[in-house]
Design a protein around this motif. Structure first.
Motif, PDB file in Angstrom:
ATOM      1  N   SER A   1       0.870  -1.179   0.000  1.00 36.29           N
ATOM      2  CA  SER A   1       0.000   0.000   0.000  1.00 36.29           C
ATOM      3  C   SER A   1       0.899   1.219   0.000  1.00 36.29           C
ATOM      4  CB  SER A   1      -0.900   0.024   1.233  1.00 36.29           C
ATOM      5  OG  SER A   1      -1.839  -1.016   1.185  1.00 36.29           O
ATOM      6  N   THR A   2       0.345   2.352  -0.421  1.00 31.73           N
ATOM      7  CA  THR A   2       1.098   3.599  -0.434  1.00 31.73           C
ATOM      8  C   THR A   2       0.271   4.685   0.232  1.00 31.73           C
ATOM      9  OG1 THR A   2       2.180   2.975  -2.501  1.00 31.73           O
ATOM     10  CG2 THR A   2       2.286   5.293  -1.884  1.00 31.73           C
ATOM     11  N   GLU A   3       0.849   5.290   1.262  1.00 33.02           N
ATOM     12  CA  GLU A   3       0.236   6.445   1.911  1.00 33.02           C
ATOM     13  C   GLU A   3       0.824   7.691   1.268  1.00 33.02           C
ATOM     14  OE1 GLU A   3      -2.234   6.514   3.877  1.00 33.02           O
ATOM     15  OE2 GLU A   3      -2.211   4.728   5.135  1.00 33.02           O
ATOM     16  N   LYS A   4      -0.047   8.663   0.936  1.00 31.00           N
ATOM     17  CA  LYS A   4       0.383   9.853   0.207  1.00 31.00           C
ATOM     18  C   LYS A   4       0.113  11.108   1.031  1.00 31.00           C
ATOM     19  CE  LYS A   4      -0.677   7.590  -4.148  1.00 31.00           C
ATOM     20  NZ  LYS A   4       0.327   7.914  -5.131  1.00 31.00           N
ATOM     21  N   PHE A   5       1.124  11.967   1.069  1.00 27.64           N
ATOM     22  CA  PHE A   5       1.046  13.218   1.809  1.00 27.64           C
ATOM     23  C   PHE A   5       1.581  14.360   0.960  1.00 27.64           C
ATOM     24  CE2 PHE A   5       1.582   9.784   4.784  1.00 27.64           C
ATOM     25  CZ  PHE A   5       0.654  10.053   5.765  1.00 27.64           C
ATOM     26  N   LYS A   6       1.124  15.567   1.275  1.00 28.07           N
ATOM     27  CA  LYS A   6       1.723  16.764   0.685  1.00 28.07           C
ATOM     28  C   LYS A   6       2.202  17.624   1.845  1.00 28.07           C
ATOM     29  CE  LYS A   6       1.085  20.758  -2.244  1.00 28.07           C
ATOM     30  NZ  LYS A   6       0.139  21.586  -3.001  1.00 28.07           N
ATOM     31  N   LEU A   7       3.494  17.915   1.844  1.00 33.06           N
ATOM     32  CA  LEU A   7       4.073  18.769   2.879  1.00 33.06           C
ATOM     33  C   LEU A   7       4.442  20.099   2.270  1.00 33.06           C
ATOM     34  CD1 LEU A   7       4.562  15.757   3.872  1.00 33.06           C
ATOM     35  CD2 LEU A   7       6.288  16.746   5.328  1.00 33.06           C
ATOM     36  N   TRP A   8       4.260  21.160   3.035  1.00 33.15           N
ATOM     37  CA  TRP A   8       4.645  22.494   2.604  1.00 33.15           C
ATOM     38  C   TRP A   8       5.875  22.887   3.402  1.00 33.15           C
ATOM     39  CZ3 TRP A   8       3.398  24.589  -1.682  1.00 33.15           C
ATOM     40  CH2 TRP A   8       3.680  25.924  -1.920  1.00 33.15           C
ATOM     41  N   LEU A   9       6.963  23.224   2.692  1.00 36.70           N
ATOM     42  CA  LEU A   9       8.244  23.517   3.328  1.00 36.70           C
ATOM     43  C   LEU A   9       8.657  24.955   3.098  1.00 36.70           C
ATOM     44  CD1 LEU A   9      10.228  20.339   2.191  1.00 36.70           C
ATOM     45  CD2 LEU A   9       8.848  20.632   4.229  1.00 36.70           C
ATOM     46  N   LYS A  10       9.472  25.450   3.999  1.00 37.86           N
ATOM     47  CA  LYS A  10      10.060  26.788   3.865  1.00 37.86           C
ATOM     48  C   LYS A  10      11.547  26.657   4.120  1.00 37.86           C
ATOM     49  CE  LYS A  10       9.710  31.552   5.305  1.00 37.86           C
ATOM     50  NZ  LYS A  10       8.981  32.536   6.105  1.00 37.86           N
TER      51      LYS A  10
END
Length: 111
Positions: free
Chosen positions: A71-80
């Motif tokens: 299975s694949t868990e997907k995330f979007k992270l916002w970086l600075k």
């Protein structure tokens, strides 16, 4: 009079601790731990390893895809990092049976 004060003290102490426990129990029932919590911690930790000079500003759980063995868990992270802000999609592939991480992929995005 002393007995009356002791009764009030016991009653007040019992009531406030009982209310505190009820509030905590009600809150715990309202906010169950999401199934992806474990994977979000891994996504954040792996992203910090890949981008050690960046700060994680925010993250979003995108979802899960299921295959026959993994299975694949997907995330979007916002970086600075310095004056630059950017997004990184993080996919964590793991085996269904053992939940061992197989692969972590990163895809940068401007939005």
């Amino acid at each position: 009079m002393k007995k009356l004060l002791i009764c009030f003290a016991i009653l007040f102490g019992f009531t406030s601790s009982s209310l505190s426990q009820l509030d905590h129990t009600a809150y715990a029932q309202q906010k169950p731990t999401p199934s992806y919590a474990k994977w979000s911690k891994i996504a954040i930790a792996k992203t910090k390893e890949k981008y050690p000079n960046a700060q994680v500003v925010d993250y979003l759980y995108v979802g899960r895809t299921n295959g026959p063995r993994t299975s694949t868990e997907k995330f979007k992270l916002w970086l600075k990092e310095n004056q630059k802000e950017f997004g990184v999609y993080v996919d964590i592939e793991f085996t269904k049976e053992t939940e061992q991480v197989v692969n972590v992929t990163y895809t940068e995005t401007a939005r």
